[in-house]
Scaffold this motif. Structure first.
Motif, short mmCIF file in Angstrom:
data_model
loop_
_atom_site.label_atom_id
_atom_site.label_comp_id
_atom_site.label_asym_id
_atom_site.label_seq_id
_atom_site.Cartn_x
_atom_site.Cartn_y
_atom_site.Cartn_z
N LYS A 39 0.87 -1.17 0.00
CA LYS A 39 0.00 0.00 0.00
C LYS A 39 0.90 1.22 0.00
O LYS A 39 2.00 1.20 0.54
CB LYS A 39 -0.83 -0.08 1.28
CG LYS A 39 -1.55 1.15 1.66
CD LYS A 39 -2.15 1.06 3.04
CE LYS A 39 -3.36 0.14 3.13
NZ LYS A 39 -3.58 -0.33 4.50
N MET A 40 0.46 2.29 -0.64
CA MET A 40 1.22 3.54 -0.56
C MET A 40 0.32 4.70 -0.95
O MET A 40 -0.56 4.55 -1.79
CB MET A 40 2.47 3.50 -1.47
CG MET A 40 3.40 4.68 -1.38
SD MET A 40 4.05 5.02 0.29
CE MET A 40 5.16 3.65 0.53
N ASP A 41 0.55 5.84 -0.33
CA ASP A 41 -0.24 7.03 -0.65
C ASP A 41 0.16 7.59 -2.01
O ASP A 41 1.34 7.52 -2.41
CB ASP A 41 0.00 8.14 0.38
CG ASP A 41 -0.90 7.98 1.59
OD1 ASP A 41 -1.56 6.94 1.71
OD2 ASP A 41 -0.92 8.91 2.42
N LEU A 42 -0.81 8.17 -2.69
CA LEU A 42 -0.54 8.98 -3.87
C LEU A 42 -0.57 10.42 -3.38
O LEU A 42 -1.55 10.85 -2.77
CB LEU A 42 -1.64 8.81 -4.92
CG LEU A 42 -1.68 7.53 -5.75
CD1 LEU A 42 -1.92 6.33 -4.87
CD2 LEU A 42 -2.79 7.62 -6.78
N VAL A 43 0.49 11.15 -3.63
CA VAL A 43 0.60 12.50 -3.08
C VAL A 43 0.73 13.49 -4.23
O VAL A 43 1.67 13.38 -5.01
CB VAL A 43 1.83 12.62 -2.16
CG1 VAL A 43 1.87 14.00 -1.54
CG2 VAL A 43 1.80 11.55 -1.09
N PRO A 44 -0.19 14.43 -4.35
CA PRO A 44 -0.05 15.41 -5.43
C PRO A 44 1.26 16.17 -5.26
O PRO A 44 1.67 16.47 -4.14
CB PRO A 44 -1.26 16.32 -5.24
CG PRO A 44 -1.69 16.13 -3.83
CD PRO A 44 -1.34 14.71 -3.49
#
Ligand code: HEM
Ligand SMILES: [Cu+2]
Ligand SMILES: [Cu+2]
Lengths: 580, 287, 205
Positions: B200-205
């Motif tokens: 799992k990993m965040d998508l960061v703008p």
């Protein structure tokens, strides 16, 4: 201001009812004002949690709960519970009431600032509640309030709600800082004769360290709140990079969402301990008094509080393992997080060892303390999963997290708060509550809470994410999860209802309860030995008490009773016979 | 009295719940067995602590409950005992931390032969991009996004021309091959989460994040968004189809490339390269 | 007694010991609060500083480069304001010394506060100058930080002026005066110190 003042005159003695109970500078009245306000918003948060549970247990049955409402409920529930209820109640409520009485002071060192602190806190609550009624409603960005989402269309309350929330938090921080400076200074400056640091009860230690932590942690939230407001209103780009919202570029450029997360958790993690440490301290005293035994390993307990407080400023990024920050930070933060578990575990051992070979009176406060031990052990252990970096990867942002933190910082401190209210009620009001109602309240709350939050861990293991309005169709969630959710909601209904037993008991006993003994539990610490019950303004009559021993002289061999009050001189010692 | 029995029953009940409840981790479908191992080690150590501590408590409450004549033992502290307990706790903690850190080390070390696949999040859908034959994703930035260029690929970057674009929520991955998932967001935080993959990993703008894994089981799985991203958060779903390399290649060959998109736009008279903002040294997504 | 030895006290072993502990040897509460507040403010400004560095694109934070950062020029007014704050601090120090020696501190204290007001006016003029030069909040992150930091510092200066007013009003009021002036002076030294650190940040980046 002189610090040990036997003299009562400097205290501002109001004559009118309003001066006594509204614009009061008496720490005990302020404590009650704090507590009543905190519990009142707390009830709002409780109602919101039940609404969320209705949606999760019976999806679609309640038309008035739409996805945006659900997110607003989640956010307001979480924020109120953590900040406006627990922090305010434990520090503003219990801290205010207990510190001066337990260290033998007439009042807080700065009574006027103390009063101001309450009124500013009330203002923050009013702003918070007002955000329910602004156009667009309150923010639905989650209690973590991560930008850019919180300030963009697509999240409820993105225009007004979030600004009200941030403003309310900033006001709260001002209130807390005034209170916190007072609590810390009072402990440092206003201890009575003979009250050395290591003669203070654990409650004072917990509140003291938590107040210092609050003073050092809340500025991070303050900065984050101000910067978010600027990003939203003035179009700065602190946290917001170039993004597209509703098909259009917003005009922001280069901001860092992760910067916000660092600031938030630099506050957010210590916040967990700001709530936990007072609870740790108070529960130590409950266990000790009702087991008729000194708290086992007092020095270790105090050191553990101090060490936990210090270390908790070095673990914040364990909330950010999968946030996209530099992944190598994970090694450091996992290690520091698991190290904190050691002093925490020692506290648990010492609580258990206090019970061991005690003389355990299973009064209602003790029942709550025992329940706390159970839920805290559970929640503390599930925290090790989340702290252990790679194990956190599948679990983060799932219901496992929800189960974990409710157990460790929701249920556990609340159980302590109930225990503490039952414990000190006779001192605060001079009356006793109804035992049957109290026991019913205990059993339903304890078992119900466990029934709510244990299954959540398992649903989270399965992979159900948090902050989901509905699970929808998936390939991996079996139907049984829906029954689990239904069951959880029913349990929550019982817990919700049981709180009416509590409120009924408290209010009814206030008027009709039997007159209480001044020291019904046979406690040794100073607050039970005031000349009046409830203590009068100024607490100690003409002369401040003198302390001769620590707060835990229970079942001392050779003593006539199974406790020796802190202000009882040793039998042999005449006035001139004082050891250096 | 009842509370001692209650605590003991809750311990037994928790164990039974653990053993018999139908809810536990989904069957794993990736290489992240090491995460499961770390989790199990943590679980067993914690379970022992949970059982021992609570049963001790229940016993102590029952054994030392107040009865007439019962007097508490007076013992302020026992430094030796506390030291021993500290030591053993430290051992337990180290025992669970070690596998956790080892697994994390693997998690952050992307193998050199990993294929690159990009997932892009926007409120509330997924899109995917493959680097094409050159194996390199073209530079991309939110500033380049417009109706004809939803991925924001820099039209002047030659590496971008052969990039393969998937605008449905369906991601395909070849079985048994390590992939580095490169993650970008156009608007808010999202999180790429497939329960069976464990990862799992965040998508960061504004930045590009990543994680890697090797799918080990063929089949289709849900992609969930695991970071609150607004009212549609719970509906931000996708599907990942893990299939044999040959099937995967066949599927990939049917998809549009960015070069084709550019050509199509040009046929309509839109020259994307001209519409693009002034070039800035970006190279953010270039791998 | 050192803090460590106080925390190591085995308090159960000494019932009855030294009931006189604490009391006369304690510093005044106002002084303690002041030092505590310095801690709070230090964290506040420390965090803004780290936010500033992170937003600039401090290497190693895993954020890649940050767009849009243009260093801010340092106009001469910045230095003039710094000197004003220096002078304010100096005047406070003079007031403190006079008050301790039992001499008239009024004139020094009065001018110290005036200098503080001039500093604030200077900061406002600096803002106007920057805005006029095209450094808006919107797309100039360095300027946005500058406004934020100077505003936070300015609020603390306002607090200092509040204590100044109270000190002036209480000048005639007997024995507490020296302490009050001393604490207010310390606070103003702290304001100067924070300002110098922030200035260092602006100049170095
Ligand atoms: C009977 C009592 C309670 C019930 C039934 C309850 C239920 C819930 C539910 C259903 C959620 C949302 C889960 C989701 O969809 O993500 C939630 C979130 C939360 N709760 Fe509670 N809760 C209770 C008490 C508490 C207490 C005492 C605290 C104090 C710490 C607390 C703190 C939170 C927080 C911080 C969140 C997260 C909000 C967010 O995700 O932004 N809750 N709770
Ligand atoms: Cu934490
Ligand atoms: Cu999403």
């Amino acid at each position: 201001m002189a610090t040990i003042a036997d003299d009562l005159t400097p205290l501002h003695h109001p004559k009118t009812w309003i001066g006594k109970y509204v614009w009061s500078q008496d720490h005990k009245v302020i404590a009650i004002q704090y507590a009543v306000t905190a519990v009142s918003v707390g009830i709002l948060a409780l109602v919101l949690s039940f609404l969320m549970r209705l949606q999760l247990g019976f999806p679609g049955e309640f038309q008035f709960i739409q996805p945006d409402n659900y997110l607003q409920f989640v956010t307001m529930h979480g924020m109120i519970m953590v900040v406006y209820l627990l922090t305010a109640l434990l520090l503003g409520g219990f801290g205010n009431y207990l510190i001066p009485l337990m260290v033998g002071a007439r009042d807080m060192v700065f009574p006027f600032v103390n009063m101001l602190s309450y009124w500013v806190y009330l203002l923050s609550v009013i702003v918070l509640v007002a955000s329910l009624f602004v156009p667009g409603g309150p923010t639905g960005g989650g209690w973590t309030l991560y930008p850019p989402q919180t300030i963009l269309e697509g999240t409820p309350g993105a225009s007004w709600g979030i600004i009200m929330m941030m403003a309310s938090l900033a006001i709260f921080i001002v209130a807390f800082t005034m209170g916190g400076l007072n609590y810390v200074t009072t402990v440092l400056q206003a201890r009575t004769r003979g009250m050395t640091l290591m003669r203070m009860p654990c409650s004072v230690w917990g509140i003291f360290v938590a107040s210092i932590m609050g003073l050092l942690a809340f500025p991070a939230l303050f900065v984050a709140a101000v910067m978010t407001i600027l990003d939203s209103v003035a179009g700065t780009s602190f946290f917001v990079p170039t993004i597209i919202s509703m098909g259009e570029q917003t005009g922001h450029e280069g901001g860092s969402p992760i910067l916000f997360q660092h600031l938030f958790w630099f506050f957010g993690h210590p916040e967990v301990y700001i709530v936990a440490l007072p609870a740790f301290g108070i529960v130590s005293d409950l266990i000790s008094v009702h087991a008729r035994k000194n708290i086992f390993g007092y020095r270790m307990m105090v050191w553990a509080i101090v060490i936990i407080g210090a270390l908790s400023f070095f673990v914040w990024a364990h909330h950010m393992y999968v946030s996209g920050m530099n992944p190598y930070f994970g090694f450091f933060f996992a290690t520091s997080t698991l190290i904190i578990a050691i002093p925490t575990a020692i506290k648990v051992y010492n609580w258990l060892l206090t019970l061991y070979r005690g003389d355990i009176h299973l009064s209602v406060p003790m029942l709550f303390a025992i329940a706390f031990l159970f839920t805290f052990i559970h929640g503390g252990l599930s925290g090790l999963f989340l702290g252990n970096v790679s194990v956190d990867v599948p679990l983060s942002d799932t219901f496992f997290v929800i189960g974990h933190f409710h157990m460790v910082m929701g249920v556990s401190p609340i159980l302590v708060i109930f225990g503490a209210i039952y414990h000190w009620y006779p001192k605060i009001t001079g009356r006793m509550w109804n035992n049957t109602l109290a026991r019913a309240h205990f059993w339903i709350t304890f078992l119900g809470a466990y029934a709510i939050f244990l299954p959540m861990h398992y649903i989270g293991m399965l992979g159900v994410p948090r902050r989901y309005y509905a699970l929808g169709e998936t390939m991996f969630i079996p139907d049984s999860v829906h029954y689990a959710n239904m069951g959880i909601t029913i349990a929550a209904g019982f817990v919700f209802a049981a709180q009416f037993l509590f409120f009924t008991n408290m209010i009814w006993s206030l008027f009709r309860g039997p007159k209480a003994d001044p020291n019904p539990w046979g406690a040794a610490s100073l607050e039970w030995h005031t000349p009046d019950t409830p203590p009068a303004h100024g607490n100690w009559g003409d002369k401040l008490p003198t302390v001769y021993r620590w707060a835990y002289d229970y079942s001392v061999p050779g003593a006539p009773r199974d406790f020796v009050p802190q202000n009882e001189p040793p039998p042999a010692a005449g006035p001139g016979d004082v050891k250096p | 009295m009842y509370v001692a029995i209650g605590i003991a029953l809750l311990v037994v009940g928790s164990i039974l719940f653990h053993l018999f409840s139908p809810w536990w981790m989904t069957p794993i479908a990736s290489n992240w067995g090491s995460i499961d191992t770390a989790l199990e080690v943590t679980l067993y150590i914690c379970a022992i602590a949970f059982i021992v501590l609570n049963l001790f408590m229940a016993w102590a409450i029952w054994r030392y409950r107040h009865r007439p004549g019962n007097v508490a033992h007076y013992e302020p502290e026992n430094a030796k005992l506390e030291k021993r307990l500290t030591l053993w706790t430290g051992v337990g903690i180290a025992a669970m931390l070690a596998p956790g850190l080892i697994a994390w080390h693997e998690y952050v070390t992307v193998p050199d032969d990993a294929a690159i696949v990009e997932a892009t999040g926007q409120q509330w859908q997924w899109a995917f991009r493959y680097p094409g034959p050159d194996g390199v994703l073209g530079a991309a930035e939110v500033a380049h996004i417009n109706a004809d260029n939803p991925f924001g690929i820099d039209p002047r970057d030659p590496y971008g021309r052969d990039d393969i674009l998937i605008e449905t929520n369906e991601l395909h991955l070849p079985l048994g091959r390590p992939v580095k998932m490169v993650l970008r967001s156009k608007d808010v935080l999202h999180d790429f989460y497939v329960p069976q993959f464990r990862a799992k990993m965040d998508l960061v703008p504004g930045i590009v994040t990543y994680f890697w894994m090797t799918p080990t089981v063929a089949g289709s799985f849900d992609i969930l968004c695991a970071e609150l991203c607004g009212v549609g958060h719970h509906q931000m779903r996708g599907t990942v189809v893990v299939e044999q390399q040959a099937d995967f290649d066949r599927w990939l060959a049917e998809q549009m490339t960015f070069g084709q998109v550019l050509a199509e736009a040009e046929a309509r008279g839109v020259r994307l390269a001209d519409a693009a903002p002034a070039a800035r040294p970006s190279g953010r997504a270039a791998h | 007694m050192s803090l460590v030895s106080r925390l190591a006290e085995k308090s159960w072993e000494t019932p009855g010991a030294s009931p006189a502990v604490g009391g006369s040897d304690r510093p005044p509460a106002a002084k303690v609060v002041l030092v505590l507040y310095f801690g709070v403010a230090a964290v506040l400004f420390g965090l803004v500083t780290s936010a500033y560095l992170m937003r600039m694109g401090m290497p190693g934070m895993g954020h890649g480069e940050m767009g849009g950062w243009r260093p801010l020029a340092e106009p001469p007014l910045l230095w003039a304001n710094t000197i004003t704050l220096f002078l304010a601090s100096f005047a406070w120090e003079a007031a403190r010394i006079s008050a301790r020696r039992g001499r008239q501190a009024g004139i020094w204290a009065f001018s110290a506060g005036l200098l503080g007001i001039i500093f604030l006016i200077g900061q406002l003029m600096l803002w106007r100058e920057l805005v006029a030069a095209g450094h808006g909040l919107r797309d100039d992150p360095a300027a946005a930080f500058f406004y934020l930091i100077t505003a936070l510092h300015g609020v603390h200066v306002l607090g200092g002026l509040y204590f100044w007013a109270r000190a002036l009003l209480g000048l005639g009021a007997g024995p507490g005066v020296a302490l009050r002036i001393q604490l207010t002076a310390t606070y103003w030294h702290f304001l100067l110190f924070v300002w110098l650190v922030m200035l260092g940040l602006f100049v170095a980046t």
